[in-house]
Scaffold this motif. Sequence first.
Motif, PDB file in Angstrom:
ATOM      1  N   LYS A  53      18.374  39.688  28.926  1.00  0.00           N
ATOM      2  CA  LYS A  53      18.182  38.373  27.523  1.00  0.00           C
ATOM      3  C   LYS A  53      16.441  39.189  27.251  1.00  0.00           C
ATOM      4  O   LYS A  53      16.227  40.722  27.846  1.00  0.00           O
ATOM      5  CB  LYS A  53      16.917  37.797  28.628  1.00  0.00           C
ATOM      6  N   ARG A 108      11.976  29.757  20.887  1.00  0.00           N
ATOM      7  CA  ARG A 108      10.828  29.566  21.683  1.00  0.00           C
ATOM      8  C   ARG A 108       9.921  28.978  23.061  1.00  0.00           C
ATOM      9  O   ARG A 108       9.266  28.581  23.842  1.00  0.00           O
ATOM     10  CB  ARG A 108       9.630  30.521  21.454  1.00  0.00           C
ATOM     11  N   LEU A 109      10.303  27.972  22.251  1.00  0.00           N
ATOM     12  CA  LEU A 109       8.870  26.659  22.294  1.00  0.00           C
ATOM     13  C   LEU A 109      10.146  25.904  23.640  1.00  0.00           C
ATOM     14  O   LEU A 109      11.475  26.023  23.525  1.00  0.00           O
ATOM     15  CB  LEU A 109       8.634  25.439  21.647  1.00  0.00           C
ATOM     16  N   ARG A 110       9.590  25.405  24.786  1.00  0.00           N
ATOM     17  CA  ARG A 110      10.320  24.755  25.489  1.00  0.00           C
ATOM     18  C   ARG A 110      11.319  23.440  25.198  1.00  0.00           C
ATOM     19  O   ARG A 110      12.640  23.165  25.735  1.00  0.00           O
ATOM     20  CB  ARG A 110       9.967  24.020  26.601  1.00  0.00           C
ATOM     21  N   ARG A 112      17.916  31.054  21.442  1.00  0.00           N
ATOM     22  CA  ARG A 112      17.166  29.542  22.020  1.00  0.00           C
ATOM     23  C   ARG A 112      15.742  30.389  20.904  1.00  0.00           C
ATOM     24  O   ARG A 112      14.982  31.023  21.097  1.00  0.00           O
ATOM     25  CB  ARG A 112      17.075  28.884  22.898  1.00  0.00           C
ATOM     26  N   ALA A 145      17.890  25.858  34.375  1.00  0.00           N
ATOM     27  CA  ALA A 145      16.668  26.542  34.437  1.00  0.00           C
ATOM     28  C   ALA A 145      15.180  25.757  35.530  1.00  0.00           C
ATOM     29  O   ALA A 145      15.403  24.998  35.989  1.00  0.00           O
ATOM     30  CB  ALA A 145      16.564  26.869  33.554  1.00  0.00           C
ATOM     31  N   GLY A 146      14.801  27.375  35.517  1.00  0.00           N
ATOM     32  CA  GLY A 146      13.117  26.760  36.246  1.00  0.00           C
ATOM     33  C   GLY A 146      12.558  25.874  35.884  1.00  0.00           C
ATOM     34  O   GLY A 146      12.281  24.777  34.921  1.00  0.00           O
ATOM     35  N   THR A 147      11.334  26.440  35.752  1.00  0.00           N
ATOM     36  CA  THR A 147       9.846  25.312  35.490  1.00  0.00           C
ATOM     37  C   THR A 147       9.514  26.497  34.019  1.00  0.00           C
ATOM     38  O   THR A 147       8.408  25.066  33.918  1.00  0.00           O
ATOM     39  CB  THR A 147       8.894  25.617  36.516  1.00  0.00           C
ATOM     40  N   THR A 148      10.169  27.751  33.664  1.00  0.00           N
ATOM     41  CA  THR A 148       8.483  27.860  32.693  1.00  0.00           C
ATOM     42  C   THR A 148       9.905  28.221  31.810  1.00  0.00           C
ATOM     43  O   THR A 148      10.927  28.177  31.275  1.00  0.00           O
ATOM     44  CB  THR A 148       7.970  29.587  33.103  1.00  0.00           C
ATOM     45  N   SER A 149       9.141  28.031  30.345  1.00  0.00           N
ATOM     46  CA  SER A 149       9.532  28.531  28.685  1.00  0.00           C
ATOM     47  C   SER A 149      10.551  29.554  28.582  1.00  0.00           C
ATOM     48  O   SER A 149      11.497  29.456  28.000  1.00  0.00           O
ATOM     49  CB  SER A 149       9.093  28.631  27.477  1.00  0.00           C
ATOM     50  N   ASP A 201      12.285  30.754  31.057  1.00  0.00           N
ATOM     51  CA  ASP A 201      14.111  31.120  32.592  1.00  0.00           C
ATOM     52  C   ASP A 201      15.210  30.880  32.042  1.00  0.00           C
ATOM     53  O   ASP A 201      15.502  30.734  30.828  1.00  0.00           O
ATOM     54  CB  ASP A 201      13.418  29.405  33.244  1.00  0.00           C
ATOM     55  N   TYR A 211      13.798  33.496  21.358  1.00  0.00           N
ATOM     56  CA  TYR A 211      14.516  34.174  22.383  1.00  0.00           C
ATOM     57  C   TYR A 211      16.051  34.005  22.562  1.00  0.00           C
ATOM     58  O   TYR A 211      16.935  33.885  22.332  1.00  0.00           O
ATOM     59  CB  TYR A 211      13.889  33.781  24.294  1.00  0.00           C
TER      60      TYR A 211
END
Lengths: 115, 114
Positions: A49, A96-98, A94, B95-99, B101, A32
């Motif tokens: 973004k 894309r994976l959390r 960043r 940041a919030g709750t989704t990837s 955010d 992203y």
Amino acid sequence: AQSVTQLDSQVPVFEEAPVELRCNYSSSVSVYLFWYVQYPNQGLQLLLKYLSGSTLVKGINGFEAEFNKSQTSFHLRKPSVHISDTAEYFCAVRGRLRSQGNLIFGKGTKLSVKP
Amino acid sequence: EPEVTQTPSHQVTQMGQEVILRCVPISNHLYFYWYRQILGQKVEFLVSFYNNEISEKSEIFDDQFSVERPDGSNFTLKIRSTKLEDSAMYFCASAGTTSTDTQYFGPGTRLTVL
């Protein structure tokens, strides 16, 4: 790993002129992309973004950026700048994976708008 | 509009002293971050925090650093024994709750180590 290169450390421009701030990135994973702005003595504010979809992204204050996957670029543009756009602009990526959630920033470009 | 707040805005300390930088993230956010910006350099990631534990940390975040969420609202960065090179602007983000955010940044704390 990701990295971000902002080719211009300073960009002086006259009021009402167009401006382009360049950003190139490298990454081994899908990313992203973000542009943040930092006004003097303030924190970082999100301008725009790119997550997916249309490669042309519009943000606040009349700014837009275009994602170019083949050139790995995400240049920021504004057709007519104002004095109030004087600030430092940071490109960031960043994964894309959390688990890849931390932002990697470029060194920043200081935009100076002159009357 | 909700915002991330940080205190103090400026902290001056002597080398070797401990400092605690405080942040109040946006209330419904679940992911928290610390970044720093040494004068004239790029913003660098330090640590991320989720579900009451560190999820990622950079090589900068060594044993002299620690983070804590002592209650439901604050998120702190502690530097145990400050060095001259720790002088920087420290930014908190949440940041919030989704990837996807967005990370929202606070105004920063300028730390000066003498």
